[in-house]
Design a protein around this motif. Structure first.
Motif, mmCIF file in Angstrom:
data_model
loop_
_atom_site.group_PDB
_atom_site.id
_atom_site.type_symbol
_atom_site.label_atom_id
_atom_site.label_comp_id
_atom_site.label_asym_id
_atom_site.label_seq_id
_atom_site.Cartn_x
_atom_site.Cartn_y
_atom_site.Cartn_z
ATOM 1 N N UNK A 13 0.854 -1.186 0.000
ATOM 2 C CA UNK A 13 0.000 0.000 0.000
ATOM 3 C C UNK A 13 0.894 1.242 0.000
ATOM 4 N N UNK A 14 0.345 2.345 -0.480
ATOM 5 C CA UNK A 14 1.055 3.612 -0.399
ATOM 6 C C UNK A 14 2.139 3.827 -1.423
ATOM 7 N N UNK A 15 2.166 3.017 -2.484
ATOM 8 C CA UNK A 15 3.212 3.188 -3.503
ATOM 9 C C UNK A 15 2.785 4.113 -4.642
ATOM 10 N N UNK A 16 1.511 4.544 -4.622
ATOM 11 C CA UNK A 16 1.031 5.437 -5.670
ATOM 12 C C UNK A 16 0.116 4.791 -6.694
ATOM 13 N N UNK A 17 -0.492 3.655 -6.319
ATOM 14 C CA UNK A 17 -1.389 2.959 -7.258
ATOM 15 C C UNK A 17 -2.513 3.849 -7.753
ATOM 16 N N UNK A 18 -3.158 4.557 -6.824
ATOM 17 C CA UNK A 18 -4.330 5.356 -7.198
ATOM 18 C C UNK A 18 -3.956 6.463 -8.170
ATOM 19 N N UNK A 19 -2.847 7.152 -7.896
ATOM 20 C CA UNK A 19 -2.404 8.228 -8.768
ATOM 21 C C UNK A 19 -2.047 7.698 -10.143
ATOM 22 N N UNK A 20 -1.347 6.580 -10.187
ATOM 23 C CA UNK A 20 -0.906 6.011 -11.461
ATOM 24 C C UNK A 20 -2.075 5.392 -12.220
ATOM 25 N N UNK A 21 -3.001 4.737 -11.505
ATOM 26 C CA UNK A 21 -4.193 4.197 -12.171
ATOM 27 C C UNK A 21 -4.999 5.319 -12.805
ATOM 28 N N UNK A 22 -5.184 6.419 -12.070
ATOM 29 C CA UNK A 22 -5.920 7.567 -12.608
ATOM 30 C C UNK A 22 -5.204 8.143 -13.817
ATOM 31 N N UNK A 23 -3.869 8.155 -13.787
ATOM 32 C CA UNK A 23 -3.089 8.695 -14.905
ATOM 33 C C UNK A 23 -3.257 7.848 -16.165
ATOM 34 N N UNK A 24 -3.243 6.537 -15.996
ATOM 35 C CA UNK A 24 -3.407 5.647 -17.153
ATOM 36 C C UNK A 24 -4.821 5.758 -17.714
ATOM 37 N N UNK A 25 -5.808 5.828 -16.832
ATOM 38 C CA UNK A 25 -7.191 6.025 -17.281
ATOM 39 C C UNK A 25 -7.320 7.340 -18.038
ATOM 40 N N UNK A 26 -6.719 8.386 -17.502
ATOM 41 C CA UNK A 26 -6.762 9.713 -18.132
ATOM 42 C C UNK A 26 -6.125 9.676 -19.522
ATOM 43 N N UNK A 27 -4.946 9.057 -19.619
ATOM 44 C CA UNK A 27 -4.227 9.017 -20.891
ATOM 45 C C UNK A 27 -5.013 8.260 -21.960
ATOM 46 N N UNK A 28 -5.606 7.133 -21.577
ATOM 47 C CA UNK A 28 -6.389 6.362 -22.536
ATOM 48 C C UNK A 28 -7.628 7.133 -22.990
ATOM 49 N N UNK A 29 -8.288 7.778 -22.036
ATOM 50 C CA UNK A 29 -9.466 8.561 -22.398
ATOM 51 C C UNK A 29 -9.098 9.710 -23.328
ATOM 52 N N UNK A 30 -7.960 10.357 -23.078
ATOM 53 C CA UNK A 30 -7.504 11.465 -23.921
ATOM 54 C C UNK A 30 -7.246 11.020 -25.359
ATOM 55 N N UNK A 31 -6.922 9.753 -25.526
ATOM 56 C CA UNK A 31 -6.687 9.216 -26.870
ATOM 57 C C UNK A 31 -7.978 8.751 -27.528
#
Length: 347
Positions: A13-31
């Motif tokens: 826990x606490x390694x940044x999963x939520x931030x990175x998951x949101x980033x990948x979701x954001x990037x895919x949606x932007x495409x």
């Protein structure tokens, strides 16, 4: 319809999963892709971030509560019209119900979905040792598809080079992202983790998108797409869009104080032809009319306890409903709302 599946897992826990998951979701949606988000296990807060970033209701995949059939049905139904199914894990990859096996863990869900895994490692305070951590996770279970590694909290280019050199020739799984340490993009937290998006002001909600954008620029999305699993067919047996409403009316508290609900539970009520009427104990003056029951879900009513306590008309409406025999189901923060006081504030 075919959907690609990926699980964002952490070594702890606490390694940044939520931030990175949101980033990948954001990037895919932007495409231009349709992204269906999920969260492993019982979690009300992280899914609110997924929903905000993707514009689609995030769903929970909890093996313990839903069992295999429920998890698969939920995933397939929700991914019916999606290009990508992105699942954020819980705790460490192999952490589940017990130490004897990985039942209920992120690994269990990934194996069940036959999904590729992106492993997130917090690289702070280590360099060559990060390669040993990655090697251990890759070798611990050969039945999993750890397809990429993201290094978070990297201090500098020199730090990144040390880690990359340690990986060279030893670990074939590619590094698909190197996230530089930046305290400014950390999401605001409280005692139970992130703050639900329903509580956040617009300025702080925009910060979620800025954070996702910043992190996504340091992730090689093309590398991730190259290691993504082959698209699999999903079949939708019951589209949530087709759920109907009936004559039975149930008032459901939903606002910045009460928002801990599983979407599948609300859908289950709709499948029974229950007409759900959402209301706000914070902002509304009275309950909806002609209701047969009231649901007060969880949340953090203590944060806005002063506003709740001063909404006398809503409290009287709730009391009158109770005295008239209206069924009230309250849990967690909802039950707290029905008490005489929360801490120093009288209700």
């Amino acid at each position: 319809m075919s959907v690609r599946k990926i699980v964002i897992a952490g070594v702890t826990s606490g390694v940044g999963k939520s931030t990175i998951a949101a980033a990948i979701m954001y990037a895919l949606k932007r495409k231009g892709f349709v992204v269906q988000p999920f969260k492993v296990g019982p979690d009300f807060i992280d899914p609110s971030y997924h929903t905000y970033v993707t514009g689609r209701q995030s769903r929970n995949l909890d093996i313990w509560m839903m069992r295999k059939s429920g998890v698969l049905q939920c995933f397939n139904n929700c991914c019916f019209d999606a290009d990508f199914g992105v699942v954020e894990g819980a705790m460490g990859l192999f952490d589940g119900v017990s130490g004897r096996d990985d039942f209920g863990s992120t690994a269990h869900v990934a194996r069940l979905l036959d999904a590729s895994i992106i492993l997130v490692i917090d690289a702070a305070k280590a360099a060559r040792s990060i390669a040993a951590i990655a090697w251990g996770f890759i070798c611990f279970s050969k039945s999993l598809k750890i397809a990429g590694i993201i290094l978070n909290n990297v201090a500098s280019q020199r730090h990144a080079t040390f880690i990359s050199d340690a990986f060279a020739g030893k670990i074939k799984v590619p590094i698909v992202g190197i996230i530089e340490r930046n305290k400014k993009i950390r999401m605001e937290e409280r005692h139970l983790g992130l703050i639900p998006t329903a509580e956040l002001e617009d300025k702080k909600k925009r910060a979620i998108i800025r954070s996702a954008k910043y992190v996504s620029e340091q992730i090689d999305l093309d590398k991730i797409r190259a290691v993504w699993n082959v698209p699999s067919e999903v079949q939708n047996k019951q589209s949530t869009a087709q759920l109907s409403t009936g004559r039975l009316k149930v008032a459901v508290a939903l606002d910045e104080s009460f928002n801990f609900y599983y979407a599948d539970n609300l859908d289950a009520l709709r499948k029974q032809r229950v007409n759900l009427l959402f209301f706000s104990p914070v902002h509304d003056c009275t309950l909806p009319e002609d209701i047969s029951g009231i649901i007060l879900g969880g949340g953090f009513p203590e944060v806005l306890s002063e506003k709740l306590s001063k909404n006398h008309s809503m409290k009287m409406s709730m009391l009158k409903a109770a005295e008239n025999g209206t069924t009230i189901y309250a849990e967690c923060g909802g039950l707290m709302y029905l008490t005489r006081s929360i801490g120093e504030y009288e209700l």
